[in-house]
Design a protein around this motif. Structure first.
Motif, PDB file in Angstrom:
ATOM      1  N   VAL A   1      -6.148   8.076  -5.245  1.00  0.00           N
ATOM      2  CA  VAL A   1      -5.653   8.295  -3.880  1.00  0.00           C
ATOM      3  C   VAL A   1      -5.865   7.057  -3.020  1.00  0.00           C
ATOM      4  N   LEU A   2      -7.078   6.472  -3.091  1.00  0.00           N
ATOM      5  CA  LEU A   2      -7.366   5.271  -2.305  1.00  0.00           C
ATOM      6  C   LEU A   2      -6.487   4.115  -2.755  1.00  0.00           C
ATOM      7  N   LYS A   3      -6.311   3.965  -4.061  1.00  0.00           N
ATOM      8  CA  LYS A   3      -5.463   2.887  -4.584  1.00  0.00           C
ATOM      9  C   LYS A   3      -4.044   3.009  -4.058  1.00  0.00           C
ATOM     10  N   GLU A   4      -3.495   4.209  -4.071  1.00  0.00           N
ATOM     11  CA  GLU A   4      -2.126   4.409  -3.574  1.00  0.00           C
ATOM     12  C   GLU A   4      -2.034   4.144  -2.083  1.00  0.00           C
ATOM     13  N   MET A   5      -3.072   4.503  -1.346  1.00  0.00           N
ATOM     14  CA  MET A   5      -3.081   4.223   0.091  1.00  0.00           C
ATOM     15  C   MET A   5      -3.085   2.719   0.353  1.00  0.00           C
ATOM     16  N   ILE A   6      -3.903   2.006  -0.411  1.00  0.00           N
ATOM     17  CA  ILE A   6      -3.979   0.550  -0.246  1.00  0.00           C
ATOM     18  C   ILE A   6      -2.637  -0.098  -0.587  1.00  0.00           C
ATOM     19  N   LEU A   7      -2.028   0.356  -1.680  1.00  0.00           N
ATOM     20  CA  LEU A   7      -0.739  -0.212  -2.090  1.00  0.00           C
ATOM     21  C   LEU A   7       0.359   0.108  -1.078  1.00  0.00           C
ATOM     22  N   TYR A   8       0.297   1.288  -0.496  1.00  0.00           N
ATOM     23  CA  TYR A   8       1.288   1.657   0.519  1.00  0.00           C
ATOM     24  C   TYR A   8       1.178   0.732   1.732  1.00  0.00           C
ATOM     25  N   ALA A   9      -0.055   0.336   2.061  1.00  0.00           N
ATOM     26  CA  ALA A   9      -0.279  -0.516   3.235  1.00  0.00           C
ATOM     27  C   ALA A   9       0.292  -1.913   3.064  1.00  0.00           C
TER      28      ALA A   9
END
Length: 270
Positions: free
Chosen positions: A117-125
């Motif tokens: 979840v954190l990885k996807e949030m970072i990539l989305y940013a």
């Protein structure tokens, strides 16, 4: 960071202190091939670095923190640090935060694997990479990421390499770092420090919080991560290169430190 220059939209003011004039709370800096300059610096903004490919070493106070692929490091505001790496390619994203919640978590250094979840949030940013204009969606999104960090953190203290202050012990650490592929007896290491074996073990544990044996294991595994990253050797070859007599022994040791089995993976494109 580069002396008297700008990086991550921060500009050096004096004595390694970098500042910025941005009003926005969070600033995103993504790099396809991060160029290290081994320069100690600090800045008002707190820093979250996610390593997508490669690895980085953060030198902070009396410790060196390894941040492997798919891990993050949280560096509090005004914390002096410098960054090094021998990785051929480093892909990472740096998030710099201006306003930090008043919670003990954010005043400490943390290194931990980024859960999905954190990885996807970072990539989305990444969509806001290097944008300097204020953005309502970014502000809300990055604030949600920031306040969620303590819940994502499953810290691996084994990624912290303690550095003793005693010069005799530093010589032993330097010897281990340079000769990690060999297995030396405690008697040999004690001779380097000009100490008895009992004194070496006692003082080393007092100064670093870990035993000599644990330190040697840690260095071997950290060196193996560098070799895995270069994608030039099989796991069996890497096991022997860092001083293990079998792949199974290496795998067991690696898993004890990294909480996962070692594996060779193809480079992914961000």
């Amino acid at each position: 960071m580069q002396s008297a220059k700008s990086k991550c939209n921060l500009t050096e003011q004096e004595n390694g202190f970098f500042d910025d004039s941005l009003e926005k709370d969070a600033y995103i800096w993504y790099e396809e091939n991060w160029q290290h300059d081994d320069y100690e610096h600090l800045h008002q903004r707190a820093q979250l670095t996610f390593v997508k490919e490669g690895y980085q070493y953060f030198h902070i106070n009396d410790k060196i923190y390894l941040v492997p692929q798919n891990h993050v490091i949280w560096v509090p505001s005004l914390q002096k640090h410098k960054i090094t790496s021998e990785a051929e390619t480093v892909k990472l994203m740096v998030s710099l935060f201006k306003n930090i919640p008043e919670d003990y978590f954010y005043s400490q250094i943390h290194v931990f694997p980024a859960p999905p979840v954190l990885k996807e949030m970072i990539l989305y940013a990444k969509k806001w990479n290097k944008e300097t204009a204020e953005n309502d969606e970014q502000e809300a999104f990055m604030n949600a990421l920031l306040i969620s960090l303590p819940h994502f953190c499953d810290e691996n203290n084994a990624l912290q390499i303690p550095l003793p202050s005693d010069k005799r012990l530093l010589e032993v650490c330097q010897f281990i770092n340079q000769n990690y592929q060999h297995n030396h007896s405690i008697e040999e290491l004690a001779e380097i420090a000009n100490l008895s074996t009992r004194s070496l073990q006692r003082i080393f544990k007092q100064e670093t919080g870990i035993s000599i044996k644990k330190y040697v294991q840690l260095i071997k595994i950290l060196k193996s991560i560098e070799l895995i990253d270069c994608n030039q050797f099989t796991l069996s070859e890497i096991a022997y290169k860092v001083g293990y007599k079998s792949l199974s022994a290496f795998t067991s040791s690696y898993q004890a430190i990294m909480n996962t089995k070692p594996k060779i993976s193809k480079k992914n494109i961000f």
